[in-house]
Enzyme design. Sequence first.
Site, mmCIF file in Angstrom:
data_model
loop_
_atom_site.group_PDB
_atom_site.id
_atom_site.type_symbol
_atom_site.label_atom_id
_atom_site.label_comp_id
_atom_site.label_asym_id
_atom_site.label_seq_id
_atom_site.Cartn_x
_atom_site.Cartn_y
_atom_site.Cartn_z
ATOM 1 C CB THR A 1 -0.961 0.010 1.206
ATOM 2 O OG1 THR A 1 -0.236 -0.285 2.394
ATOM 3 C CG2 THR A 1 -2.055 -1.013 1.023
ATOM 4 C CE LYS B 1 0.373 -3.655 3.036
ATOM 5 N NZ LYS B 1 -0.402 -2.714 3.906
ATOM 6 C CB THR C 1 2.813 -7.172 10.197
ATOM 7 O OG1 THR C 1 2.784 -5.852 9.651
ATOM 8 C CG2 THR C 1 2.926 -8.161 9.056
ATOM 9 C CD GLU D 1 1.537 4.988 6.506
ATOM 10 O OE1 GLU D 1 0.777 4.444 5.709
ATOM 11 O OE2 GLU D 1 1.159 5.596 7.508
ATOM 12 C CG ASN E 1 -0.825 8.236 8.079
ATOM 13 O OD1 ASN E 1 -1.546 7.333 7.720
ATOM 14 N ND2 ASN E 1 0.451 8.065 8.379
ATOM 15 C CB THR F 1 -6.851 13.492 -0.963
ATOM 16 O OG1 THR F 1 -5.625 13.495 -0.271
ATOM 17 C CG2 THR F 1 -7.965 13.989 -0.100
#
Lengths: 394, 394
Positions: B150, B176, B187, B265, B389, B394
């Site tokens: 992702t 992932k 995870t 991230e 995040n 969007t």
Amino acid sequence: MDKKFRITPIGGGVCVVDGIYAGGVNAGFKKEGFDVGFIRSDEDMKVAYLFTTNRFQAAPLKYVLRRGIKTTNFLLANSKNANAMTGEEGIKDIEEILEYLGTKIKVNNPIMSSTGVIGVRIDKDKIKKAVDKFDFNEKDSNKFAKAIMTTDSFEKEIAFEVEGEFGRFKIGGVAKGAGMINPQMATMLCFITTDADIPESEMKDILSEVNEHSFNAISVDGDTSTNDSVFLLTTGKAPYNKEAFKEALKQVMLKLATDIVRDGEGATKLVAFNVSGAKDVNEAKTAAKALTNSLLMKTAIFGEDPNWGRIASTIGASGVECDENTLTIKIGDVLVYDRGDILFTPEIEEKAHKVMKKDSFSISVDLGIGDGEFTAYGCDLSYEYVKINAEYRT
Amino acid sequence: MDKKFRITPIGGGVCVVDGIYAGGVNAGFKKEGFDVGFIRSDEDMKVAYLFTTNRFQAAPLKYVLRRGIKTTNFLLANSKNANAMTGEEGIKDIEEILEYLGTKIKVNNPIMSSTGVIGVRIDKDKIKKAVDKFDFNEKDSNKFAKAIMTTDSFEKEIAFEVEGEFGRFKIGGVAKGAGMINPQMATMLCFITTDADIPESEMKDILSEVNEHSFNAISVDGDTSTNDSVFLLTTGKAPYNKEAFKEALKQVMLKLATDIVRDGEGATKLVAFNVSGAKDVNEAKTAAKALTNSLLMKTAIFGEDPNWGRIASTIGASGVECDENTLTIKIGDVLVYDRGDILFTPEIEEKAHKVMKKDSFSISVDLGIGDGEFTAYGCDLSYEYVKINAEYRT
């Protein structure tokens, strides 16, 4: 009027009470602005306090606890240094400072309160020089409010006059917050003064009870500080009515607590997370606090993104009893998920997005299981939060 | 050699095992790149799995649990949609998709696994079109690894050949991660294949045991997803040795787990938090996990700021038994706090700062109380995390 008493906002902060003085000076901890302040009274005040649940309580907290202080006429406070993780030396530093203070003005069981960097000995000489500069007859709550600020961007002050058949008392408060805010007991620092003659036996209970739904209900970053303290000080000169006092204390503490969230490091939005229908109040609190502390919630709020899936996921991860088929989720007044039905059309999404554009709004989750309710207050997580905290020491 | 077996890294990911195939295609969920993939085998594989503790388990997890699947020859996976909070419809969608799959290839107890946005029904037609495009004879683990990504920035794959007196087996894995990573069970998604003939009774225990110190020891953002899953699949064609298998599984899972943190991230640094001297292993885990999840720690790491006071404060706030006078704190090899002594001179600070400039380092806390030890793996919190995040939908 509905109630038997009336609560009227007035100015004055902690100096709203007769015989209570406050002020602040610059001692050189901050480049400019006040950094050391005091609250004092002509006669002894009764004092109740709530301290952090952090196991490494700071030296000023240990000092008060060891002495079991119940009355005082002087409270000295500083910002920029927490005097935490400083061991016995940290306590000796306080003793030396307060002894010096005693050569300048008559003090009974003086209390010290500190906030700032952890793990650095306090500069006693700077504090002593600040003491030299104090105008003990000053009645300037705002200067004190400024002196305890760290990364706060505005001072947090409030005062009320409360009147009823029982008579009239006053109550004022000052707080500071901004970072390391997830009080398990209290916020970083909060000082409340009153003249209401609260029975000593009730002081701490009332403070704890109101604290549970104000300071214990807020979170900026989920970190519980070593220095969190709430002090309630009373001169006892005015009549006391339990119902009126509790209501006034609630208004003082909730205002100061939500101001702290509103002014959270880098925060741009204040969000009230109302959880209802939980198995019990503890589960409601667990779920509401989880929402305030979830990074995915906080960043979605910053992005004004009505990503209700993150609300559901956070509730599910919090460990409370819940079920997809009894759960409802509202963003403001916009129902986005209703007991198994995803209502999230583009129109609903746009409505929810509009709610999230506001500076302050609510997110309401009904678990549909029991009667437990709790409202927690949180804020968003912005680039500015990262900036402030990555550069804090530099 | 010291041990009775040798673990050699080789290529191939989950396709390292004979008779196992994998691939990926673009189904239009992502603008470009793979988004739907499969792992399949010629003959049935025994399967063990660990799923999230989030109360709102996603539809694919419920589907597997309801059917009590113990053997399978097909695993279908997609990214961009988590199929979570989708109720009974979400499960029916899976049934319809897997039924369609069965018209293309012979499947026994096929499993579906999803990751992505929560609360949106999955686009069955897109998945079916992906199934049409599958090359079932493809052996390309890397395509599968890409299909489940992702916000991951690189694919997470590993494979070993393990040889000893008992014979030889192979083990490969793909995972992932990136966001919503604080597994309480596993995870986001991890798939491990082997040919080792593990007794069915041991599969889940070994997986759980190794998981506890790998996926359960990592955190990117403290949020536990609705879809966390670890699958262990075996063809059972090769000899099994418990000690060798456990060690190989540990190396596979720890590598994949730390890769997820490294690729968290916005993360720029991987930090191992070693907690020792705790009252017991649970308290060590509580303290270590608290360090990985503290925003103040994470931002200090991003700022390369050896602010050891935040380490102490986080330990103190975590609720574990601890004492200023038995605590030691090291940043890398640099001792900064030693049982009551603040060693933090400008020289020590500079040394600690140097450690924190590295991409990967450790922070070690000895509580000096008991024998409990736990290592947790975390990362920093950067501007990029907030950006990813706040803009996710969007």
